[in-house]
Motif scaffolding. Structure first.
Motif, PDB file in Angstrom:
ATOM      1  N   ARG A 115       0.844  -1.183   0.000  1.00  0.00           N
ATOM      2  CA  ARG A 115       0.000   0.000   0.000  1.00  0.00           C
ATOM      3  C   ARG A 115       0.881   1.235   0.000  1.00  0.00           C
ATOM      4  NH1 ARG A 115      -3.816  -1.336   5.022  1.00  0.00           N
ATOM      5  NH2 ARG A 115      -1.757  -1.932   5.805  1.00  0.00           N
ATOM      6  N   PRO A 116       0.494   2.252  -0.779  1.00  0.00           N
ATOM      7  CA  PRO A 116       1.331   3.456  -0.838  1.00  0.00           C
ATOM      8  C   PRO A 116       1.329   4.205   0.480  1.00  0.00           C
ATOM      9  CG  PRO A 116      -0.730   3.794  -2.009  1.00  0.00           C
ATOM     10  CD  PRO A 116      -0.668   2.335  -1.670  1.00  0.00           C
ATOM     11  N   SER A 117       2.448   4.800   0.799  1.00  0.00           N
ATOM     12  CA  SER A 117       2.577   5.612   1.996  1.00  0.00           C
ATOM     13  C   SER A 117       1.792   6.914   1.829  1.00  0.00           C
ATOM     14  CB  SER A 117       4.060   5.921   2.241  1.00  0.00           C
ATOM     15  OG  SER A 117       4.217   7.066   3.037  1.00  0.00           O
ATOM     16  N   ALA A 118       1.111   7.313   2.901  1.00  0.00           N
ATOM     17  CA  ALA A 118       0.389   8.590   2.866  1.00  0.00           C
ATOM     18  C   ALA A 118       1.350   9.743   2.618  1.00  0.00           C
ATOM     19  CB  ALA A 118      -0.378   8.797   4.176  1.00  0.00           C
ATOM     20  N   ASP A 119       2.546   9.681   3.219  1.00  0.00           N
ATOM     21  CA  ASP A 119       3.546  10.724   3.001  1.00  0.00           C
ATOM     22  C   ASP A 119       3.952  10.800   1.522  1.00  0.00           C
ATOM     23  OD1 ASP A 119       3.576  11.611   5.560  1.00  0.00           O
ATOM     24  OD2 ASP A 119       5.493  10.706   6.113  1.00  0.00           O
ATOM     25  N   ASP A 120       4.137   9.632   0.892  1.00  0.00           N
ATOM     26  CA  ASP A 120       4.508   9.617  -0.524  1.00  0.00           C
ATOM     27  C   ASP A 120       3.402  10.244  -1.377  1.00  0.00           C
ATOM     28  OD1 ASP A 120       6.738   8.291   0.327  1.00  0.00           O
ATOM     29  OD2 ASP A 120       6.162   6.329  -0.473  1.00  0.00           O
ATOM     30  N   LEU A 121       2.155   9.960  -1.036  1.00  0.00           N
ATOM     31  CA  LEU A 121       1.039  10.519  -1.783  1.00  0.00           C
ATOM     32  C   LEU A 121       0.963  12.039  -1.624  1.00  0.00           C
ATOM     33  CD1 LEU A 121      -1.668   7.792  -1.061  1.00  0.00           C
ATOM     34  CD2 LEU A 121      -0.707   8.356  -3.301  1.00  0.00           C
ATOM     35  N   LEU A 122       1.246  12.531  -0.425  1.00  0.00           N
ATOM     36  CA  LEU A 122       1.220  13.976  -0.209  1.00  0.00           C
ATOM     37  C   LEU A 122       2.363  14.669  -0.943  1.00  0.00           C
ATOM     38  CD1 LEU A 122       0.230  14.122   3.564  1.00  0.00           C
ATOM     39  CD2 LEU A 122      -1.199  14.667   1.575  1.00  0.00           C
ATOM     40  N   SER A 144      12.440  13.375  -4.701  1.00  0.00           N
ATOM     41  CA  SER A 144      12.737  12.392  -5.739  1.00  0.00           C
ATOM     42  C   SER A 144      12.654  10.970  -5.186  1.00  0.00           C
ATOM     43  CB  SER A 144      14.134  12.661  -6.304  1.00  0.00           C
ATOM     44  OG  SER A 144      14.469  11.725  -7.289  1.00  0.00           O
ATOM     45  N   ARG A 145      13.184  10.782  -3.976  1.00  0.00           N
ATOM     46  CA  ARG A 145      13.190   9.448  -3.366  1.00  0.00           C
ATOM     47  C   ARG A 145      11.773   8.956  -3.078  1.00  0.00           C
ATOM     48  NH1 ARG A 145      14.158   8.119   2.119  1.00  0.00           N
ATOM     49  NH2 ARG A 145      14.558  10.324   2.544  1.00  0.00           N
ATOM     50  N   ARG A 146      10.926   9.852  -2.617  1.00  0.00           N
ATOM     51  CA  ARG A 146       9.559   9.454  -2.272  1.00  0.00           C
ATOM     52  C   ARG A 146       8.711   9.185  -3.531  1.00  0.00           C
ATOM     53  NH1 ARG A 146       7.953   8.686   2.409  1.00  0.00           N
ATOM     54  NH2 ARG A 146       9.058   9.441   4.258  1.00  0.00           N
ATOM     55  N   ILE A 147       8.949   9.940  -4.577  1.00  0.00           N
ATOM     56  CA  ILE A 147       8.250   9.664  -5.837  1.00  0.00           C
ATOM     57  C   ILE A 147       8.665   8.300  -6.374  1.00  0.00           C
ATOM     58  CG2 ILE A 147       8.026  10.369  -8.254  1.00  0.00           C
ATOM     59  CD1 ILE A 147       6.384  12.065  -6.333  1.00  0.00           C
ATOM     60  N   ALA A 148       9.969   8.004  -6.293  1.00  0.00           N
ATOM     61  CA  ALA A 148      10.459   6.696  -6.744  1.00  0.00           C
ATOM     62  C   ALA A 148       9.838   5.572  -5.924  1.00  0.00           C
ATOM     63  CB  ALA A 148      11.985   6.652  -6.641  1.00  0.00           C
ATOM     64  N   ALA A 149       9.723   5.779  -4.605  1.00  0.00           N
ATOM     65  CA  ALA A 149       9.113   4.767  -3.741  1.00  0.00           C
ATOM     66  C   ALA A 149       7.651   4.562  -4.094  1.00  0.00           C
ATOM     67  CB  ALA A 149       9.251   5.182  -2.277  1.00  0.00           C
ATOM     68  N   LEU A 150       6.945   5.656  -4.375  1.00  0.00           N
ATOM     69  CA  LEU A 150       5.536   5.546  -4.740  1.00  0.00           C
ATOM     70  C   LEU A 150       5.368   4.791  -6.054  1.00  0.00           C
ATOM     71  CD1 LEU A 150       2.602   6.342  -4.131  1.00  0.00           C
ATOM     72  CD2 LEU A 150       3.017   8.471  -5.379  1.00  0.00           C
ATOM     73  N   GLY A 173       3.725   0.257  -9.035  1.00  0.00           N
ATOM     74  CA  GLY A 173       4.089  -0.531 -10.206  1.00  0.00           C
ATOM     75  C   GLY A 173       4.018   0.224 -11.519  1.00  0.00           C
ATOM     76  N   GLY A 174       4.249   1.532 -11.476  1.00  0.00           N
ATOM     77  CA  GLY A 174       4.225   2.301 -12.722  1.00  0.00           C
ATOM     78  C   GLY A 174       4.607   3.746 -12.487  1.00  0.00           C
ATOM     79  N   ARG A 175       4.774   4.476 -13.587  1.00  0.00           N
ATOM     80  CA  ARG A 175       5.163   5.877 -13.491  1.00  0.00           C
ATOM     81  C   ARG A 175       3.970   6.735 -13.082  1.00  0.00           C
ATOM     82  NH1 ARG A 175       9.734   7.401 -16.239  1.00  0.00           N
ATOM     83  NH2 ARG A 175       9.437   9.311 -15.002  1.00  0.00           N
ATOM     84  N   VAL A 176       4.222   7.693 -12.191  1.00  0.00           N
ATOM     85  CA  VAL A 176       3.172   8.630 -11.785  1.00  0.00           C
ATOM     86  C   VAL A 176       3.430  10.017 -12.356  1.00  0.00           C
ATOM     87  CG1 VAL A 176       2.558   7.373  -9.694  1.00  0.00           C
ATOM     88  CG2 VAL A 176       4.344   9.148  -9.598  1.00  0.00           C
ATOM     89  N   LEU A 177       4.646  10.272 -12.823  1.00  0.00           N
ATOM     90  CA  LEU A 177       5.014  11.562 -13.396  1.00  0.00           C
ATOM     91  C   LEU A 177       5.748  11.351 -14.712  1.00  0.00           C
ATOM     92  CD1 LEU A 177       6.415  13.353 -10.207  1.00  0.00           C
ATOM     93  CD2 LEU A 177       4.234  13.865 -11.330  1.00  0.00           C
ATOM     94  N   THR A 178       5.585  12.314 -15.600  1.00  0.00           N
ATOM     95  CA  THR A 178       6.318  12.277 -16.858  1.00  0.00           C
ATOM     96  C   THR A 178       6.860  13.667 -17.144  1.00  0.00           C
ATOM     97  OG1 THR A 178       6.176  11.701 -19.217  1.00  0.00           O
ATOM     98  CG2 THR A 178       4.267  12.797 -18.248  1.00  0.00           C
TER      99      THR A 178
END
Length: 319
Positions: free
Chosen positions: A24-31, A57-63, A68-73
């Motif tokens: 499950r994604p971390s709430a911190d990563d989502l914020l 950058s680290r938290r986006i990578a963790a998310l 299982g996929g890219r969230v940013l481009t």
């Protein structure tokens, strides 16, 4: 010990999930994603959250690893959300809303807080955005509104801005454009100027007078550039990038000013010239990211701004 800022911990362990259990994604990563999605830049998100660029950058990578996929481009000048990123953003907004709902007044009503930054033209900033901001402040004292006065086209990358008000319909991608209101420009002269130089009776008479308007070579807005094309070749008098300079130069008898009616009509020493023949209609547009418009504090300001624009409709049109 992990260092935290605005609810985001720099050194907290990433969510890895136990063997055999769904991650499950971390709430911190989502914020963190929420902050990046709104600003389009890691640096701006880091400043907002009070953490460093590397942690973003680290938290986006963790998310992305968890989902299982890219969230940013990559996009021009920043980052844009992918379809997966938009789904994750909706969850992040729900988390933010739930956290903010815990803050309430003594009567139980929700407390809105945060910073809303808007860019707009000089006249719009002073006579429409500022009163709207004051109204929001009266209703929601914890909302801060930052107004950046500038006259330009809509940005391709709205880094550091929540809202933009521009003149003329913008050609934007990955953003929402909302038509706010038409407004009119008219020709004005001061009593002193018209006494000394006479009042033009026809458009052709304008060729004998000097014009107060924008600096042609520095004007970035096509609609404003075309606004003066109806007149014969008038010699330039005082020109400026600031419309308040236009108004004051016209009042000081520097020439005939092509001015927004809602600004010029405030001054009894200015007289409208050829009102039946010269009335240039332009349009204010509001530009923002869709995810930014969903923020409660931004929504509150936009509502106040639209109410103010509606209230001033007659003045905007020179009525």
């Amino acid at each position: 010990m992990a260092r935290c800022a605005v609810g985001i911990c720099e050194d907290a362990d990433m969510n890895v999930g136990s063997a055999g259990s769904a991650r499950r994604p971390s709430a911190d990563d989502l914020l963190v994603l929420l902050a990046v999605g709104r600003s389009g830049r890691f640096v701006s998100a880091a400043e907002e959250l009070g953490i460093n660029h590397t942690t973003i950058s680290r938290r986006i990578a963790a998310l992305e690893h968890t989902l299982g996929g890219r969230v940013l481009t990559r996009a021009a000048g920043g980052w844009e959300l992918t379809e997966l990123g938009k789904e994750a953003l909706a969850a992040a907004e729900a988390i933010e809303s739930a956290v903010k709902s815990l803050a309430a007044d003594a009567d139980g009503s929700r407390v809105l807080e945060g910073v809303v930054r808007i860019s707009a033209t000089d006249g719009f900033s002073a006579y429409l955005a500022a009163p709207a901001a004051a109204e929001v402040q009266r209703q929601h004292p914890k909302i801060t509104v930052e107004i950046v006065a500038t006259t330009r086209r809509a940005s391709t990358q709205r880094s550091g801005l929540d809202l933009e008000v521009v003149v003329g319909e913008p050609q934007v991608h990955r953003a929402t454009a909302i038509r706010l209101s038409d407004y009119c420009l008219g020709l004005y002269g001061s009593r002193d100027y018209l006494r000394d130089h006479g009042t033009p009776a026809t458009i052709n008479d304008l060729a004998q007078h000097s014009l107060v308007y924008f600096i042609d070579s520095m004007l970035q807005v096509d609609d404003l550039d075309l606004a003066s094309s109806f007149v014969p070749a008038m010699r330039e008098s005082v020109t400026s990038t600031n419309v308040f300079v236009h108004v004051e130069a016209t009042r000081a008898a520097a020439g005939i000013g092509l001015l927004p009616c809602f600004m010029a009509d405030r001054h009894p020493d200015l007289t409208r010239i050829l009102p039946g023949q010269v009335s240039v209609k332009l349009t204010y547009w509001l530009v923002a990211r869709a995810e930014t418009l969903r923020r409660p504090e931004v929504s509150a300001f936009v509502d106040a701004l639209r109410a103010k624009v509606h209230h001033e409709r007659s003045a905007l049109l020179g009525g």
